[in-house]
Each structure stands twice: as C-alpha cells, then as structure tokens.
Scaffold this active site. Sequence first.
Site, PDB file in Angstrom:
ATOM      1  N   GLU A  54       0.815  -1.221   0.000  1.00  0.00           N
ATOM      2  CA  GLU A  54       0.000   0.000   0.000  1.00  0.00           C
ATOM      3  C   GLU A  54       0.847   1.268   0.000  1.00  0.00           C
ATOM      4  O   GLU A  54       0.494   2.275   0.611  1.00  0.00           O
ATOM      5  CB  GLU A  54      -1.001   0.003   1.156  1.00  0.00           C
ATOM      6  CG  GLU A  54      -2.096  -1.039   0.995  1.00  0.00           C
ATOM      7  CD  GLU A  54      -3.329  -0.777   1.843  1.00  0.00           C
ATOM      8  OE1 GLU A  54      -3.525   0.385   2.266  1.00  0.00           O
ATOM      9  OE2 GLU A  54      -4.103  -1.715   2.063  1.00  0.00           O
ATOM     10  N   HIS A 330      -1.526  -0.807  10.233  1.00  0.00           N
ATOM     11  CA  HIS A 330      -0.877  -2.082  10.516  1.00  0.00           C
ATOM     12  C   HIS A 330       0.434  -1.807  11.237  1.00  0.00           C
ATOM     13  O   HIS A 330       1.000  -0.721  11.121  1.00  0.00           O
ATOM     14  CB  HIS A 330      -0.551  -2.840   9.222  1.00  0.00           C
ATOM     15  CG  HIS A 330      -1.730  -3.457   8.553  1.00  0.00           C
ATOM     16  ND1 HIS A 330      -1.820  -4.807   8.274  1.00  0.00           N
ATOM     17  CD2 HIS A 330      -2.884  -2.919   8.087  1.00  0.00           C
ATOM     18  CE1 HIS A 330      -2.958  -5.070   7.663  1.00  0.00           C
ATOM     19  NE2 HIS A 330      -3.621  -3.939   7.537  1.00  0.00           N
TER      20      HIS A 330
END
Length: 474
Positions: A54, A330
């Site tokens: 990402e 995350h």
Amino acid sequence: MAEHTSNPPSRLRILSLNCWGLKYIAKWRNQRLEEIGNQIGAADPSPDIVGLQECWTQQDYNAIRERTKNILPYGKFYHSGIFGGGLVILSRWPIVESSMMRYPLNGRPAAFYRGDWFVGKGVACARIRTGPARGDIVEVFCTHLHAPYESEPHDSYLCHRTAQAWEIAKLMRGAAERGHVVIGLGDFNMIPLSLAHRIIETHSPVRDVWRLLHPDSSVGAAKDKVEQLRGQPMPSAEFNIAKNGTTCDSAFNSWRWNQAHKTRLAKGENVVIEPSVQDPSAKRLDYIFFSSGEHRDPDSGEKTTEWGLEEACVGMMMRHPTLHCSLSDHYSIEATLARSTASPSATVIDRESTSERYLPIETYDEILDTITKYTAREKMQRRLRMGHFGYQLLLTIGCLIGVWWVPHNYVAFILMLVSSLGLSLGVTEAFMGGLFVGSELRALKEFEWEVKHTRERALAQKLNERDQGSYQAV
C-alpha cells in the site's frame, strides 16, 4: 551505492509493513509515510530487506527511498494494474532481477468501490545477490492478497484469495528448488492456519516465522469463533503483540480507537493506552515466510541447510512525533535469519521432510467445491449481464422509434437521453459479462485443473503409503 562484499552476510534482517498509503483516502498520508521512511532509516539494527505494501504513489516511494538510501541503496517500485499494485522492495544488496506477476484471479471490476481489481494485485519478485558465490542469492516475494469483505466461509472472494495463495506458493517453491533462500512477505489478509495459510506452507517449503517460534499463538481475533473454540482467556494488548504477533486492529493502534480517544487525539493529546487493556479485535494478517537455501558440503557432498530463524517480532509501533497517530493501520512484522553455522540456536527448517507434502484429500475437495460454487456464480453473473445488455438494447431501439411519434421536442430529448444512457450501460454490461467474466472463467478452469491433478498425486501418495504399511505389517 554499496555493492555486496566478498564476505556474504551472516544474518538477514527482514521487515514487512503495510503502509496504508491510499491516495486521497488515508489521513495524513504524506506525513506518515515520510516518518515511516525516517524510522526504517534509523532502525538499530537496520533491516537488510524491506517489503512494503500500500505504498501507492511514486511520490511516497521516493520519500521513503530518500530516507533509507544510506542503509538500503537498492529499491524497486512495482507497477501494475490501473492504479498500481502498491508494492515496494528495498534491499541492502543489488536487485539483479525483478518482475511483477499479476494474479489471474483478482477481484471484479464491477466492485469499483473496493478497488482490488483496479490495482492489479500480484507478487513483486526480486532476486537479490548478497555475495559473489553462485548460491549467494535471496529471492523475495512481496504481495498483498485480496481483502476479505465477509467472514469465511461466506466471503465471496474466498476463491480469489485461495487461488492467489496457490500462485505465490508455486513461485516460492520454484525458488527453493533452485537452492536459493526464499522470503515471502506482505499483507496476506488471512489468519493463521486458514486455508490460504495451509496451502502456502504445504505447497512450498516455506514456514511462517511467527509460528516457528510461537506454535501456540492465536489463529484469529479473540472475539472470533475460531479463537473462542480454543478456550483461551481474553488477551491483553501487550500479550497480543508479544506472543500472538498481532499486526492489525490492535488496541494500541490509533486508527482502531473508539471515538473518545480519536477526539482527544484530534485535539493534539498524546493518548496513552495501557498495556493491560483487553484486546478482542487484534489479529495477525501480515507474515514473513522463509525457506533456507541449500549448500553442498565440499568434503562429503551432502546438502545442508544454510539459514535458520533467530528471532521475530512486531515492530513499527511508534507514533508520529507531532501528530501522535500510529504510522499505519498495521504494524510491521520483522524477522532475523542467521546462518546456521553462525547461530547454533537458530531454528532450522528440515527441507527434506517438506519436499513432497500434500494437504488432506478432503481439503482439495474443499478447494474444488469452492471453485465449483464460484464458477456457478460467475456463469449466472454472465447470463444476467448479457440479459441486461439485451434489455437495454431493446429499450434503446424502442426510444429511437418513439422519437418519430412524440409531439414535443422535450419528450424526444428525454427519449434520446434515456436511449443513450441505457445503451452505454448495456454495452458496459456486455463487456463485463462477455469479456471479463469469460476471462475469469478460463482462469478458474486453470486453477481447477491444477488442484485436481495435485489431488490425484496426493491420493496416489496416500495409497502408496498405505500399501507400504500393509506390506511391513505382513
């Protein structure tokens, strides 16, 4: 740039992180990714190989590269799909070969609000030379599997994620057969011991580093049924990080806080979460898999495993220094591999015992059943879309005929507008049903063929073992 030396490394430090760098969507994206670069560059000990997910824009990649180039002088930003795959590999040593392999099954273009198909998800592959010898090669596979939007087994994308796990397992198995060190890392969007996890660890010789060190760690979030069946007490946030390796939805992560904490954060307060707070939602979605390379002993000629796992941990938990938010939604998963001769305490994988492993026969039947159900769904989708095209075509023809009989120009305009919009929608449906669904059905046939033939080999091995057992009994 620092080239590899004549002495290959005795340790490999690996880091994988989903950066949450969605353009226009992820809050404080530029500031967070710049700080991610700062923290990677300042890490002690510094990482040798980094895989990012990402990291969607070249701008963010350049910002991270600028801050890490002193320790990771080699890097690759991988291009894929319409909007890019978001995958990055950084290395201390030269990347001598690179490729981007897109998954044959990867979402649906009709689900534009989810975006998985448009980013062209796949596997970023890099062959890294760590020394001058022929065997001083590390093959890295960085990926981000299709996101689950419902809980298994009701996830309509379960077939996609299963097929993707199958594909990356093939790539890693091929690298291991070449005798290279294999590192698979990324956001796999799966929980431990799920179907995708079992496929990877069975159909390639790689092992999940966290379960090597913590075999009794959680297999899902504490609130999930799969974890509740284990009868474990509610974990604290600290325990989840240290023992369960949870990288997503942690109580420590500011992007998962309740509204009260978010309000305090928005006012500039550096909110502190107690380590003992209960953590029912945290789970492990990020992984590092590895398989040791093989060297042949010059005296005996025997093959020996070269690398072992020394340690693994959850990292990148620091907050942004001024925004006080977590750097991503995350946390990173990090591992250190050590040459088995340099670190006798390292956990070494027995490659011989994993060379020809198969899943239980009923698991292949489960995969085939998933393929059959999804194939039936897509065939129905194709019929509906082609039927919609036929309906819109008839509507367009009707509107064009009606233009000849209407008494007012504004009514003719409305009919023409309806016919144009309807025909555009119908043609889009025809492309979706006739081209995309057709392509997906062919990819499903390929996947089905591979699973069926693997099942046959697994069944033959099982029968052979049974026959050998009967013979020995006699």
